[in-house]
Design an enzyme around this catalytic site. Structure first.
Site, PDB file in Angstrom:
ATOM      1  N   HIS A  13      35.119  26.917  28.711  1.00  0.00           N
ATOM      2  CA  HIS A  13      34.617  28.042  29.532  1.00  0.00           C
ATOM      3  C   HIS A  13      34.083  29.120  28.593  1.00  0.00           C
ATOM      4  O   HIS A  13      34.849  29.850  27.975  1.00  0.00           O
ATOM      5  CB  HIS A  13      35.747  28.629  30.390  1.00  0.00           C
ATOM      6  CG  HIS A  13      35.321  29.767  31.276  1.00  0.00           C
ATOM      7  ND1 HIS A  13      35.613  29.810  32.618  1.00  0.00           N
ATOM      8  CD2 HIS A  13      34.617  30.895  31.031  1.00  0.00           C
ATOM      9  CE1 HIS A  13      35.117  30.921  33.148  1.00  0.00           C
ATOM     10  NE2 HIS A  13      34.513  31.603  32.191  1.00  0.00           N
ATOM     11  N   HIS A  15      30.671  32.127  27.984  1.00  0.00           N
ATOM     12  CA  HIS A  15      29.421  32.782  28.395  1.00  0.00           C
ATOM     13  C   HIS A  15      28.556  32.946  27.158  1.00  0.00           C
ATOM     14  O   HIS A  15      28.941  33.652  26.227  1.00  0.00           O
ATOM     15  CB  HIS A  15      29.711  34.154  29.009  1.00  0.00           C
ATOM     16  CG  HIS A  15      30.588  34.069  30.220  1.00  0.00           C
ATOM     17  ND1 HIS A  15      30.094  33.987  31.497  1.00  0.00           N
ATOM     18  CD2 HIS A  15      31.940  34.007  30.346  1.00  0.00           C
ATOM     19  CE1 HIS A  15      31.092  33.888  32.364  1.00  0.00           C
ATOM     20  NE2 HIS A  15      32.231  33.897  31.682  1.00  0.00           N
ATOM     21  N   LYS A  99      30.037  25.983  39.499  1.00  0.00           N
ATOM     22  CA  LYS A  99      30.925  27.138  39.426  1.00  0.00           C
ATOM     23  C   LYS A  99      30.938  27.920  40.720  1.00  0.00           C
ATOM     24  O   LYS A  99      29.893  28.314  41.240  1.00  0.00           O
ATOM     25  CB  LYS A  99      30.441  28.044  38.270  1.00  0.00           C
ATOM     26  CG  LYS A  99      31.281  29.284  38.047  1.00  0.00           C
ATOM     27  CD  LYS A  99      32.623  28.985  37.402  1.00  0.00           C
ATOM     28  CE  LYS A  99      33.545  30.203  37.403  1.00  0.00           C
ATOM     29  NZ  LYS A  99      33.430  31.021  36.209  1.00  0.00           N
ATOM     30  N   HIS A 136      36.255  30.649  39.777  1.00  0.00           N
ATOM     31  CA  HIS A 136      36.727  31.993  39.449  1.00  0.00           C
ATOM     32  C   HIS A 136      37.689  32.361  40.576  1.00  0.00           C
ATOM     33  O   HIS A 136      37.260  32.713  41.673  1.00  0.00           O
ATOM     34  CB  HIS A 136      35.572  33.002  39.352  1.00  0.00           C
ATOM     35  CG  HIS A 136      36.072  34.353  38.915  1.00  0.00           C
ATOM     36  ND1 HIS A 136      35.841  34.858  37.657  1.00  0.00           N
ATOM     37  CD2 HIS A 136      36.850  35.261  39.548  1.00  0.00           C
ATOM     38  CE1 HIS A 136      36.445  36.032  37.538  1.00  0.00           C
ATOM     39  NE2 HIS A 136      37.055  36.306  38.671  1.00  0.00           N
ATOM     40  N   HIS A 174      40.400  30.498  33.639  1.00  0.00           N
ATOM     41  CA  HIS A 174      41.064  31.668  33.047  1.00  0.00           C
ATOM     42  C   HIS A 174      42.235  32.179  33.880  1.00  0.00           C
ATOM     43  O   HIS A 174      42.207  33.293  34.388  1.00  0.00           O
ATOM     44  CB  HIS A 174      40.067  32.796  32.755  1.00  0.00           C
ATOM     45  CG  HIS A 174      39.019  33.038  33.820  1.00  0.00           C
ATOM     46  ND1 HIS A 174      39.319  33.261  35.130  1.00  0.00           N
ATOM     47  CD2 HIS A 174      37.667  33.084  33.740  1.00  0.00           C
ATOM     48  CE1 HIS A 174      38.206  33.441  35.814  1.00  0.00           C
ATOM     49  NE2 HIS A 174      37.180  33.333  34.998  1.00  0.00           N
ATOM     50  N   ASP A 247      36.596  31.949  27.779  1.00  0.00           N
ATOM     51  CA  ASP A 247      35.965  32.991  28.599  1.00  0.00           C
ATOM     52  C   ASP A 247      35.382  34.087  27.709  1.00  0.00           C
ATOM     53  O   ASP A 247      35.316  35.249  28.115  1.00  0.00           O
ATOM     54  CB  ASP A 247      36.944  33.578  29.627  1.00  0.00           C
ATOM     55  CG  ASP A 247      36.224  34.406  30.688  1.00  0.00           C
ATOM     56  OD1 ASP A 247      35.007  34.213  30.883  1.00  0.00           O
ATOM     57  OD2 ASP A 247      36.885  35.260  31.308  1.00  0.00           O
TER      58      ASP A 247
END
Ligand code: NCD
Ligand code: ZN
Length: 348
Positions: A13, A15, A99, A136, A174, A247
């Site tokens: 995971h 970004h 996602k 999420h 997360h 994350d």
């Protein structure tokens, strides 16, 4: 133990952003990890196979030439996602998850899902084709306390969803609470969770130590010490349902140090080193390799890597800021020491 050799890990995971920001951060991930599940919450969001294919090419173009790194793309689920898009995504071989952002839950989630029933047809196709749903897991409703959003989501949305789609593969991303650890531990087969380094190393006091600290603000927000201890127990417990997902979520210094600061912590510059600190604190460095390099690959049905990385017990101090294209990027532990260092070449 002063040296730890690990099968090359993956980040399940992360970004990576786009443009100059992507170019500034991707090397940190590629230096440590063989692969990473790349989040689709760009502006505009990556909602189609075509957009994911183009984004993948931009990521690969930004990876320094001498590094081998495979980005694993994801699609951003919206009310407009068609079941056929799942078949096309499956066929690419490079899209490994879809996602779910509850609309309003986090950074760039406004294109997300307001009512889970609106995506049932897509979820059914994902269940049929074995495409994982990456979640999420927070209820965004303003009446839900910010510290209870994960728990609320698990009970109100996730549990019924797992019953409605009994073979859907799900990663609760997360996780941050005792409740999430217990839920995932006892959930049906096909349910797993990622755990970040910051949730293993910090509790919510960090956000308020001596003043308000925007660089410790991420979502889901840091929780209590008892939650941190439950996460550390889960990560180091050898249960294959729990695996590494940083994350790492870079934002410019200006957008963090702001009256309305963005959520997200940047940890990619020291990700595996930070996990080593956490595992060492629990006396379980021996379990780091499986958490970082085995369980996620097994869940996603991908081969484990056959090369290794080496970590040395030598402290180092990351810079206070890194370049971030237009602005600066404040990394976690910038100007402070980290106990473990990645051996020079990154590989042995
Ligand atoms: C992430 C981001 O900035 O994209 N922020 C964060 O606090 N983790 C989004 C997310 O994963 O929630
Ligand atoms: Zn994220």
């Amino acid at each position: 133990m002063n040296t730890v050799k690990l099968r090359r890990p993956d980040d399940w995971h992360v970004h990576l952003r786009d443009g100059a920001a992507l170019a500034a951060v991707v090397k940190f991930t590629a230096q440590r990890f063989g692969r990473a599940i790349v989040m689709p919450n760009l502006k505009p969001a990556i909602t189609t196979v075509a957009a994911a294919r183009a984004y993948r090419a931009r990521i690969l173009a930004a990876v320094p030439e001498h590094m081998r790194f495979e980005p694993l793309l994801t699609l951003y689920l919206t009310h407009d996602t068609m079941p056929d898009e799942i078949d096309r995504a499956r066929a690419t071989g490079f899209i490994h998850g879809v996602k779910l952002y509850p609309a309003g839950a986090t950074t760039h989630s406004d294109a997300g899902v307001t009512d889970i029933a609106k995506v049932y047809r897509v979820l059914a196709r994902m269940e049929e084709t074995g495409m994982p749903l990456l979640v999420h897991g927070e209820s965004p409703h303003p009446e839900v306390d910010v510290f209870d959003r994960e728990t609320h989501f698990i009970d109100a949305v996730l549990q019924p969803l797992l019953e409605r789609f009994p073979s859907l593969r799900v990663v609760l991303e997360h996780i941050t609470t005792v409740h999430a650890v217990e839920f995932v531990t006892h959930a049906r087969a096909g349910v797993a969770a990622t755990i970040t380094p910051q949730h293993l190393l910090l509790n919510r006091n960090a956000i308020f130590s001596g003043g308000i600290r925007p660089h410790y603000y991420c979502l889901p927000i840091l929780k209590r010490e008892r939650d941190r201890l439950a996460l550390l127990g889960a990560a180091t417990g050898g249960n294959p349902r729990f695996f590494l997902g940083t994350d790492s979520a870079p934002h410019s210094q200006a957008s963090k140090e702001n009256a309305c600061g963005c959520a997200g912590m940047f940890t990619a510059h020291a990700a595996i080193e930070l996990y080593a600190e956490a595992f060492e604190s629990a006396g379980r460095l021996d379990r780091l390799e499986a958490f970082a390099g085995h369980f996620g690959a097994d869940f996603y049905g991908l081969p484990r890597h056959d090369d290794t990385i080496t970590l040395l017990k030598e402290s180092w101090v990351p810079p206070e800021v890194y370049d971030f294209g237009d602005g600066a990027l404040v990394p976690y532990r910038g100007g402070e020491s980290i106990a473990w260092r990645l051996a020079e070449s990154g590989a042995t």
